[in-house]
Design an enzyme around this catalytic site. Structure first.
Site, short mmCIF file in Angstrom:
data_model
loop_
_atom_site.label_atom_id
_atom_site.label_comp_id
_atom_site.label_asym_id
_atom_site.label_seq_id
_atom_site.Cartn_x
_atom_site.Cartn_y
_atom_site.Cartn_z
N ARG A 37 34.69 32.07 56.39
CA ARG A 37 34.71 33.51 56.65
C ARG A 37 33.49 33.89 57.51
O ARG A 37 33.60 34.63 58.47
CB ARG A 37 34.69 34.25 55.31
CG ARG A 37 34.60 35.74 55.39
CD ARG A 37 35.98 36.36 55.37
NE ARG A 37 35.95 37.81 55.37
CZ ARG A 37 36.67 38.54 56.22
NH1 ARG A 37 37.45 37.97 57.11
NH2 ARG A 37 36.63 39.86 56.15
N THR A 77 36.57 41.50 41.44
CA THR A 77 36.52 41.61 39.97
C THR A 77 37.96 41.46 39.45
O THR A 77 38.61 42.44 39.13
CB THR A 77 35.93 42.96 39.52
OG1 THR A 77 36.46 44.00 40.35
CG2 THR A 77 34.42 42.98 39.61
N THR A 112 35.12 47.16 41.58
CA THR A 112 35.71 47.96 40.50
C THR A 112 35.39 47.32 39.15
O THR A 112 35.57 46.11 38.98
CB THR A 112 37.24 48.05 40.68
OG1 THR A 112 37.49 48.56 41.98
CG2 THR A 112 37.86 48.95 39.64
N CYS A 252 44.43 46.48 42.61
CA CYS A 252 43.83 47.69 42.01
C CYS A 252 44.66 48.22 40.86
O CYS A 252 44.28 48.07 39.71
CB CYS A 252 43.67 48.78 43.08
SG CYS A 252 42.32 48.45 44.21
N1 LIG Z 1 40.82 45.87 48.68
C1 LIG Z 1 40.81 47.13 48.32
O1 LIG Z 1 41.55 47.91 48.89
C2 LIG Z 1 39.88 47.65 47.24
C3 LIG Z 1 39.84 49.02 47.05
C4 LIG Z 1 38.98 49.53 46.09
C5 LIG Z 1 38.19 48.67 45.34
N2 LIG Z 1 38.27 47.33 45.52
C6 LIG Z 1 37.37 46.48 44.71
O2 LIG Z 1 36.35 45.96 45.55
C7 LIG Z 1 35.98 44.64 45.14
C8 LIG Z 1 36.14 43.67 46.29
O3 LIG Z 1 37.49 43.63 46.65
P1 LIG Z 1 38.01 43.08 48.05
O4 LIG Z 1 39.41 43.53 48.15
O5 LIG Z 1 37.07 43.42 49.14
O6 LIG Z 1 37.94 41.49 47.76
P2 LIG Z 1 38.19 40.31 48.82
O7 LIG Z 1 38.74 39.20 48.05
O8 LIG Z 1 38.90 40.83 50.03
O9 LIG Z 1 36.72 39.94 49.31
C9 LIG Z 1 35.72 39.55 48.47
C10 LIG Z 1 34.77 38.62 49.23
O10 LIG Z 1 33.70 38.29 48.33
C11 LIG Z 1 33.35 36.93 48.53
N3 LIG Z 1 32.63 36.47 47.35
C12 LIG Z 1 33.12 36.04 46.17
N4 LIG Z 1 32.10 35.75 45.33
C13 LIG Z 1 30.95 35.99 46.00
C14 LIG Z 1 29.58 35.89 45.67
N5 LIG Z 1 29.20 35.48 44.46
N6 LIG Z 1 28.68 36.22 46.62
C15 LIG Z 1 29.06 36.64 47.83
N7 LIG Z 1 30.35 36.75 48.21
C16 LIG Z 1 31.28 36.44 47.30
C17 LIG Z 1 34.66 36.23 48.81
O11 LIG Z 1 34.46 35.02 49.49
C18 LIG Z 1 35.39 37.29 49.66
O12 LIG Z 1 35.18 37.11 51.05
C19 LIG Z 1 36.85 44.34 43.92
O13 LIG Z 1 36.16 44.70 42.76
C20 LIG Z 1 38.05 45.26 44.11
O14 LIG Z 1 38.67 45.57 42.89
C21 LIG Z 1 39.10 46.79 46.47
#
Ligand SMILES: NC(=O)c1ccc[n+]([C@@H]2O[C@H](COP(=O)([O-])OP(=O)(O)OC[C@H]3O[C@@H](n4cnc5c(N)ncnc54)[C@H](O)[C@@H]3O)[C@@H](O)[C@H]2O)c1
Length: 411
Positions: A37, A77, A112, A252
């Site tokens: 990535r 999460t 979240t 979500c």
């Molecule tokens: N996608 C959405 O639309 C959305 C909306 C609201 C809230 N959220 C919340 O936001 C959070 C992230 O979601 P997302 O959709 O961006 O996830 P995602 O899977 O798209 O991205 C998460 C990134 O974090 C990286 N990662 C994992 N462990 C790590 C660590 N220890 N240190 C550094 N990087 C690490 C992964 O490699 C990945 O690139 C979650 O809690 C999710 O519930 C997501």
């Protein structure tokens, strides 16, 4: 606080747009444990969108985090097998930040969580490893993300963003930071726990409402009544809230209710409505499978070795996001019943275990049954003749999203 440098940990759906937005105002470090990535971002982002004013660094090197004084954690999460919160990623990101934490630094969480994760779970880790005192030597904040993948109406800068901080001064500082990047403005919550709770409530409210409509859809289906027609009629009441029946997947709505349910169990409080709503929504894929079998039986089509085409695989329309898609459950159940399933989804790369195909409307293959599972705009223009051409006998079209006025059955 001058010369602020923000490090964002986790560059996924949430972290990357956030980094892009903050890079217009601050020097930023984008950190992710996924080295591929980081490589991709180092080439594509830097070439196309590099901020002319500020430093943008993408790295998987942990020690680079020492350059920052504000840390934003946007790591996944998810859930464990038993649907309890899997906090392992937020824990490891917190442990990492704690190693580099200095006096005066701020750690903001966007992942979240259930109310209390920031202050009762993460802060003790930060204190223990950094040997600094919370709210005296370092500070925290929580600002939940509301973006909706694939929907341009709901991007980071278009929706009011909730902010919060561990002291009034820090809350103001964090609020001002986010005000810069969100055109729609911010809402400063009274505490971190209130901000954490608000996020899960938003998604629980949707889950519960959809569950009610799904329950109604099953009842009305038993009476051969079409729920969409009933909802259209009911919606003429001024205060009727318009929800549609359907599959609830994604990261979500199908995940967050379990977070609060877990916390409520710890408190000894029954989260009855939340839990039963999850159960109803999770069960919708079974209902669709049973319905399909019933319809095929009625049409005297032998289900063993029958051919079903599924249109759409993603958890929602017009995006490529397949996380927790319930279409997967439908396909797995069909396969167990020895039904041949082919899937067409123009958004999804053919890298899953199932039989993904190119546009079936250009092929000669014919199907016993077609299930329109996701309402991608791409699918909406198909006409009855298109479906008839790829049907073996008479058209059998199950329309989960109510897209067509010629379908055999609608949810
Ligand atoms: N996608 C959405 O639309 C959305 C909306 C609201 C809230 N959220 C919340 O936001 C959070 C992230 O979601 P997302 O959709 O961006 O996830 P995602 O899977 O798209 O991205 C998460 C990134 O974090 C990286 N990662 C994992 N462990 C790590 C660590 N220890 N240190 C550094 N990087 C690490 C992964 O490699 C990945 O690139 C979650 O809690 C999710 O519930 C997501």
């Amino acid at each position: 606080m001058s010369n602020n440098k923000i490090a964002i940990l986790g560059l996924g759906y949430v972290g990357l747009p956030l980094l892009q937005a903050f890079s217009r105002f601050y020097d930023v470090i984008g950190f992710d444990i996924n080295t591929n990535r980081i490589k991709d971002l180092q080439t594509s982002f830097t070439k196309n969108t590099k901020s002319e004013l500020n430093d943008v660094v993408f790295t998987a090197k942990k020690n680079k985090l020492s350059d920052a004084n504000i840390y934003i954690i946007t790591v996944p999460t998810p859930l464990n097998e038993d649907n309890s919160p899997d906090l392992s990623k937020i824990k490891s990101a917190t442990e990492l930040v704690a190693k580099y934490l200095n006096e005066g630094n701020i750690v903001i969480y966007e992942s979240t969580v259930y109310p209390g994760v920031t202050e009762d779970f993460c802060v003790p880790i930060l204190e223990k490893i950094s040997k600094l005192n919370y709210n005296q030597e370092f500070y925290c904040g929580y600002s939940p993300e509301r973006i909706s993948p694939g929907d341009d109406r709901f991007t980071l800068n278009k929706m009011i963003k909730i902010t919060s901080g561990s002291s009034p001064k820090v809350a103001d500082f964090i609020d001002n930071m986010y005000k810069k990047i969100v055109d729609a403005g911010t809402y400063k919550a009274s505490s971190i726990k209130v901000a954490e709770a608000a996020k899960v409530v938003e998604n629980i409210q949707r889950d519960v409402n959809i569950a009610l409509i799904n329950e109604l859809a099953i009842i009305f289906d038993g009476m051969d009544l079409n729920t969409n027609e009933i909802l259209e009629a009911a919606e003429t009441k001024s205060n009727f809230i318009p929800f549609k029946p359907g599959l609830v997947g994604g990261h979500c709505i199908s995940v967050d209710p379990y977070y609060l349910s877990y916390k409520s169990k710890k408190l000894g409080v029954n989260a009855d409505i939340i839990n039963v709503s999850r159960k109803i929504n999770d069960n919708m894929s079974n209902f669709i499978v049973e319905k399909t079998i019933k319809i095929l039986n009625k049409k005297k089509i032998n289900i063993i070795n029958s051919n079903i085409l599924i249109l759409g695989y993603t958890f929602k329309e017009n995006c490529a996001d397949t996380r927790n898609t319930k279409v997967k459950d439908i396909i797995s159940q069909f396969i167990k019943k020895k039904i041949n399933v082919e899937i067409f989804d123009p958004y999804v790369e053919n890298n899953h275990d199932f039989n993904f195909i190119e546009n079936p409307f250009f092929n000669k293959k014919k199907y016993d049954c077609i299930i329109a599972a996701v309402s991608h705009d791409h699918f909406k223009n198909y006409k009855v003749d298109d479906f008839i051409k790829i049907s073996k006998g008479k058209l059998v079209l199950l329309d989960i999203k109510g897209m067509y006025n010629f379908s055999t059955w609608k949810l």
